[in-house]
Design an enzyme around this catalytic site. Structure first.
Site, PDB file in Angstrom:
ATOM      1  N   CYS A  62      29.222  51.059  23.702  1.00 53.76           N
ATOM      2  CA  CYS A  62      27.815  51.190  23.294  1.00 53.76           C
ATOM      3  C   CYS A  62      26.982  50.092  23.975  1.00 53.76           C
ATOM      4  O   CYS A  62      27.384  48.924  23.999  1.00 53.76           O
ATOM      5  CB  CYS A  62      27.702  51.072  21.773  1.00 53.76           C
ATOM      6  SG  CYS A  62      26.006  51.309  21.206  1.00 53.76           S
ATOM      7  N   CYS A  66      24.489  44.854  18.679  1.00 51.43           N
ATOM      8  CA  CYS A  66      24.616  44.577  17.235  1.00 51.43           C
ATOM      9  C   CYS A  66      25.755  43.576  17.002  1.00 51.43           C
ATOM     10  O   CYS A  66      26.915  43.865  17.346  1.00 51.43           O
ATOM     11  CB  CYS A  66      24.863  45.874  16.473  1.00 51.43           C
ATOM     12  SG  CYS A  66      23.712  47.180  16.954  1.00 51.43           S
ATOM     13  N   CYS A  69      29.269  44.529  15.478  1.00 53.72           N
ATOM     14  CA  CYS A  69      29.914  45.806  15.785  1.00 53.72           C
ATOM     15  C   CYS A  69      31.012  45.721  16.847  1.00 53.72           C
ATOM     16  O   CYS A  69      30.792  45.236  17.966  1.00 53.72           O
ATOM     17  CB  CYS A  69      28.860  46.819  16.212  1.00 53.72           C
ATOM     18  SG  CYS A  69      29.560  48.479  16.375  1.00 53.72           S
ATOM     19  N   CYS A 106      30.751  62.692   7.399  1.00 49.27           N
ATOM     20  CA  CYS A 106      29.773  61.926   8.176  1.00 49.27           C
ATOM     21  C   CYS A 106      30.317  61.607   9.571  1.00 49.27           C
ATOM     22  O   CYS A 106      31.357  60.956   9.703  1.00 49.27           O
ATOM     23  CB  CYS A 106      29.441  60.630   7.433  1.00 49.27           C
ATOM     24  SG  CYS A 106      28.245  59.625   8.320  1.00 49.27           S
ATOM     25  N   CYS A 137      26.591  64.901   7.452  1.00 46.59           N
ATOM     26  CA  CYS A 137      25.823  63.691   7.743  1.00 46.59           C
ATOM     27  C   CYS A 137      26.168  63.279   9.170  1.00 46.59           C
ATOM     28  O   CYS A 137      27.298  63.493   9.616  1.00 46.59           O
ATOM     29  CB  CYS A 137      26.212  62.583   6.760  1.00 46.59           C
ATOM     30  SG  CYS A 137      25.349  61.017   7.090  1.00 46.59           S
ATOM     31  N   CYS A 197      19.847  58.702   4.748  1.00 42.06           N
ATOM     32  CA  CYS A 197      20.896  57.781   4.312  1.00 42.06           C
ATOM     33  C   CYS A 197      20.616  56.473   5.025  1.00 42.06           C
ATOM     34  O   CYS A 197      20.736  56.402   6.255  1.00 42.06           O
ATOM     35  CB  CYS A 197      22.270  58.329   4.694  1.00 42.06           C
ATOM     36  SG  CYS A 197      23.612  57.164   4.381  1.00 42.06           S
ATOM     37  N   ARG A 269      25.837  53.606  -2.302  1.00 40.67           N
ATOM     38  CA  ARG A 269      27.243  53.688  -1.859  1.00 40.67           C
ATOM     39  C   ARG A 269      27.850  52.312  -1.644  1.00 40.67           C
ATOM     40  O   ARG A 269      27.330  51.503  -0.868  1.00 40.67           O
ATOM     41  CB  ARG A 269      27.342  54.508  -0.569  1.00 40.67           C
ATOM     42  CG  ARG A 269      28.793  54.662  -0.076  1.00 40.67           C
ATOM     43  CD  ARG A 269      28.923  55.602   1.117  1.00 40.67           C
ATOM     44  NE  ARG A 269      28.279  56.862   0.832  1.00 40.67           N
ATOM     45  CZ  ARG A 269      27.377  57.438   1.630  1.00 40.67           C
ATOM     46  NH1 ARG A 269      27.048  56.871   2.756  1.00 40.67           N
ATOM     47  NH2 ARG A 269      26.819  58.582   1.284  1.00 40.67           N
TER      48      ARG A 269
END
Ligand code: SAM
Ligand code: DTB
Ligand code: SF4
Length: 331
Positions: A62, A66, A69, A106, A137, A197, A269
């Site tokens: 990616c 972040c 991550c 998801c 999702c 979400c 959640r």
């Protein structure tokens, strides 16, 4: 003791302030949990917990930075990148999730944003997962209006797009996009008619006010998100946040109670990080108003809490998973 804001907590158009969130957070724990429980019971069966299963449909490489991550190409995390999965393998995983008791599936992709051909394949996955009787999702990064429309058209029920932390702390964690970029995509998702979400991560070195500020932003979205994942950082070797101090478990319990009170009809959640949590902490989080978990062997790139252990915990606590197709209080 006079309930803090209790008379207005069911009003989604209420503007929340940081001061109001702080006042809730600082209540004596029994008072805070009482208010959270009262709110929870006004909108949900308190024994019902919604179960979502995750699948990473595209792994690693990616371009984003972040700091938490394992999938960012900027850090040496040892993760092997994998291209977008084929539709058949995704549907097999969804079927297993459904048979294990999940009500929502998801699909996550390590993208800054989806590209044309890739989105087409994801829409086929969504159609297939929906046909299995599961809620769908997806979390694919930033979207254009057209992409949000195409996902809605394919039958997508929820789009996950986290704000992760407060507006102030965000640039300490991510520099390749802004907090405003996140809010823009969330607005596009909402506009397309997809349920939102949206939550964040705790334990990244942020302050208590950053955590509460994040909840204030979420609660002031109109309407507030239908699903609010609260992730505890899963530290990943090689990332800038690999050695953050874990959160005091009781601060997590308090934060969940505040989220429940501020967003009465949301599924709150208890998300990533359950693997490292003891049963008593999880039980307190459910008492504080958490009513959704990630259920399944894996999160995206890391192990989730053990499924057999989850079943045993639910039995001990008298909790049960939401049956497939039962819907939400907010739906
Ligand atoms: N690439 C897309 C994006 O960032 O929106 C979708 C996938 S991304 C992995 C989804 C979310 O997972 C992130 O926004 C973050 O909140 C959460 N997440 C990622 N790594 C995590 C970690 N190590 N611990 C806790 N939560 C994490
Ligand atoms: C969310 O809020 N948490 C999930 C999901 N949305 C996509 C991701 C958790 C990731 C945990 C670390 C990993 O397995 O890579
Ligand atoms: Fe990429 Fe999403 Fe990971 Fe950020 S959180 S590095 S955007 S996969």
């Amino acid at each position: 003791m006079k309930p803090v804001n209790a008379e207005t907590t069911t009003e989604p158009s209420q503007a929340w302030s940081l001061e109001a969130a702080q006042a809730l957070f600082e209540l004596p724990l029994p008072e805070l949990v009482y208010q959270a429980q009262t709110t929870h019971r006004a909108h949900f069966d308190p024994t019902d917990v919604q179960l979502s299963t995750l699948l990473n449909i595209k792994t690693g490489a990616c371009p984003e930075d972040c700091g938490y991550c394992s999938q960012s190409a900027r850090y040496r995390t040892g993760l092997k990148a994998e291209p977008l999965m084929d539709i058949e393998s995704v549907l097999e995983a969804a079927e297993r999730a459904r048979d294990a008791g999940a009500s929502r599936f998801c699909m996550g992709a390590a993208w800054r944003n989806p590209k044309g051909k890739d989105l087409e394949r994801v829409t086929e996955m969504i159609r297939g997962v929906k046909a299995l009787g599961l809620e769908t999702c997806a979390t694919l990064g930033m979207l254009t209006d057209e992409q949000a429309g195409a996902l809605k058209e394919a039958g997508l029920d929820y789009y996950n797009h986290n704000i992760d932390t407060s507006k102030e702390y965000y640039p300490e964690v991510i520099t390749t996009r802004t907090f405003e970029d996140r809010l823009d995509t969330l607005a596009r998702v909402r506009e397309a008619g997809i349920s939102v979400c949206c939550g964040g991560i705790v334990g990244m070195g942020e302050s208590r006010d950053d955590r509460l500020g994040m909840l204030v932003t979420l609660a002031n979205l109109q309407p507030h998100p239908e699903s609010v994942p609260i992730n505890q950082l899963v530290p990943s070797d090689g990332t800038p946040l690999a050695s953050c101090e874990p959160l005091d478990p009781l601060d997590l319990v308090r934060l969940i109670a505040v989220a429940r009170i501020m967003m009465p009809t949301a599924r709150v959640r208890l998300s990533a990080g359950r693997h490292a949590m003891d049963d008593a902490t999880q039980a307190l989080c459910f008492l504080a108003g958490a009513n959704s978990i990630f259920y399944g062997e894996r999160l995206l790139t890391t192990d989730n809490a053990d499924m057999v252990a989850d079943q045993a915990l639910f039995k001990r606590l008298g909790l049960h998973g939401t049956p497939s197709g039962a819907g939400d209080a907010s739906a």
